[in-house]
Scaffold this active site. Structure first.
Site, mmCIF file in Angstrom:
data_model
loop_
_atom_site.group_PDB
_atom_site.id
_atom_site.type_symbol
_atom_site.label_atom_id
_atom_site.label_comp_id
_atom_site.label_asym_id
_atom_site.label_seq_id
_atom_site.Cartn_x
_atom_site.Cartn_y
_atom_site.Cartn_z
ATOM 1 C CG HIS A 181 -2.100 -0.901 1.111
ATOM 2 N ND1 HIS A 181 -1.973 -2.264 0.975
ATOM 3 C CD2 HIS A 181 -3.442 -0.646 1.094
ATOM 4 C CE1 HIS A 181 -3.177 -2.809 0.903
ATOM 5 N NE2 HIS A 181 -4.091 -1.856 0.964
ATOM 6 C CG HIS A 222 1.984 -4.020 6.397
ATOM 7 N ND1 HIS A 222 2.859 -4.922 5.829
ATOM 8 C CD2 HIS A 222 1.038 -3.769 5.459
ATOM 9 C CE1 HIS A 222 2.464 -5.198 4.593
ATOM 10 N NE2 HIS A 222 1.356 -4.516 4.360
ATOM 11 C CG ASP A 226 5.992 -4.823 7.570
ATOM 12 O OD1 ASP A 226 7.134 -5.292 7.690
ATOM 13 O OD2 ASP A 226 4.969 -5.391 7.983
#
Length: 315
Positions: A181, A222, A226
């Protein structure tokens, strides 16, 4: 009023037709790069699905972001996805603005070739990273006891290459480092930062990127690492890849004006200006604009006029 609407609609239709012709020509030249970019997106999807087969649920790891940010919970997990969808759609619509707006700075085909190149380079690094080390997923469907935490053994080899969209994207596990994302978000923001026109939207885009980062961690999709790795990796990738790619043609009004032919009036004024410069013996440089005098058909500078008069009187 109706006349004005018809006139503006006619202008808009001509603008759309003109831009469509330009973009079709660009698509005919660059379709291979777009196709390659889309194929790379499919490869990334297959890789993310493949690592799900190896995912082993376990206790959620200790994380600073989990300690600092309150957990949103499963019922509010849609907030981060809604923001990401808004960013994605907004950027996609902006790339097509040359078809409608008069002010154009980009070509839609060329900007997407550039974006797909950034995404491909970032996603290759992401695939290498999450296959190197598999961490237990912090998301709710990836935890111990969830039937979605691990995919069942595929019935055939070809099943691995089937991407269950969007269920497989929303409920994947194991593809953690680094956040996909954030790859899309940062690539879109960096692209608009360079080619966008409105400063306020640029500032808003960076603010939304920060909010997206916080929401990802708060949603427990996450780990903080990350997101942090995505921030410096994607920015570095875009920086270096952008230097290797050819720059987009300039569509600004000033650049277009230099390519337009001069009118007869402009040509006459330019000719007179050039003749004036030749008559005064300079090239228009302000440092060379000294007063000149003409004696017996010869042009001399003020500093040499007195010596010329003496020489003529003594003859």
């Amino acid at each position: 009023m109706s006349f004005y609407i018809r006139r503006e609609a006619s202008k808009l239709w001509k603008r759309i037709c003109s831009e469509t012709t330009i973009e079709i020509n660009l698509l005919a030249e660059n379709w291979k790069y777009l196709l390659a970019g889309l194929v790379c997106q499919y490869i990334h999807g297959v890789a993310a699905r493949g690592v799900h087969y190896f995912h082993k649920p376990g206790p959620v790891l200790q994380d600073v972001g989990f300690f600092l940010l309150p957990e949103l919970g499963q019922d509010k997990a849609y907030i981060s996805e809604t923001l990401f969808t808004t960013i994605f759609i907004s950027f996609a619509l902006w790339t097509f603005h040359p078809f409608i707006l008069k002010s154009r700075k980009i070509y839609t085909v060329l900007i997407w070739c550039r974006v797909l190149a950034f995404l491909f380079a970032s996603q290759i690094l992401r695939i290498i990273t999450f296959y190197s080390t598999q961490l237990p997923g912090p998301n709710y469907h990836c935890r111990e006891g969830s039937r979605l935490a691990t995919l069942p053994r595929p019935d055939s080899f070809l099943e691995v290459f089937v991407i269950n969209f969007p269920h497989g994207v929303l409920y994947g596990c194991g593809d953690l480092i680094f956040s996909s994302h954030m790859i899309f978000t940062l690539v879109f923001v960096r692209t608009y930062q360079k080619y966008g026109a409105r400063r306020s939207i640029k500032q808003l885009a960076w603010l939304l990127a920060v909010i997206q980062s916080l929401l990802i961690v708060a949603s427990r999709k996450h780990y903080t690492v990350d997101v942090v790795v995505a921030w410096y990796t994607v920015n570095l990738v875009v920086f270096f890849v952008d230097k290797k790619l050819p720059e987009l043609p300039d569509r600004s009004v000033a650049a277009a004006a230099t390519l337009l032919p001069l009118s007869t009036k402009d040509k006459d004024s330019r000719t007179k200006e050039e003749n004036y410069k030749l008559l005064n013996g300079n090239s228009g440089d302000p440092a060379d604009r000294r007063q000149r005098s003409q004696i017996n058909g010869k042009i001399t500078e003020d500093g040499n006029t007195h010596h010329t008069d003496l020489a003529m009187n003594g003859a």
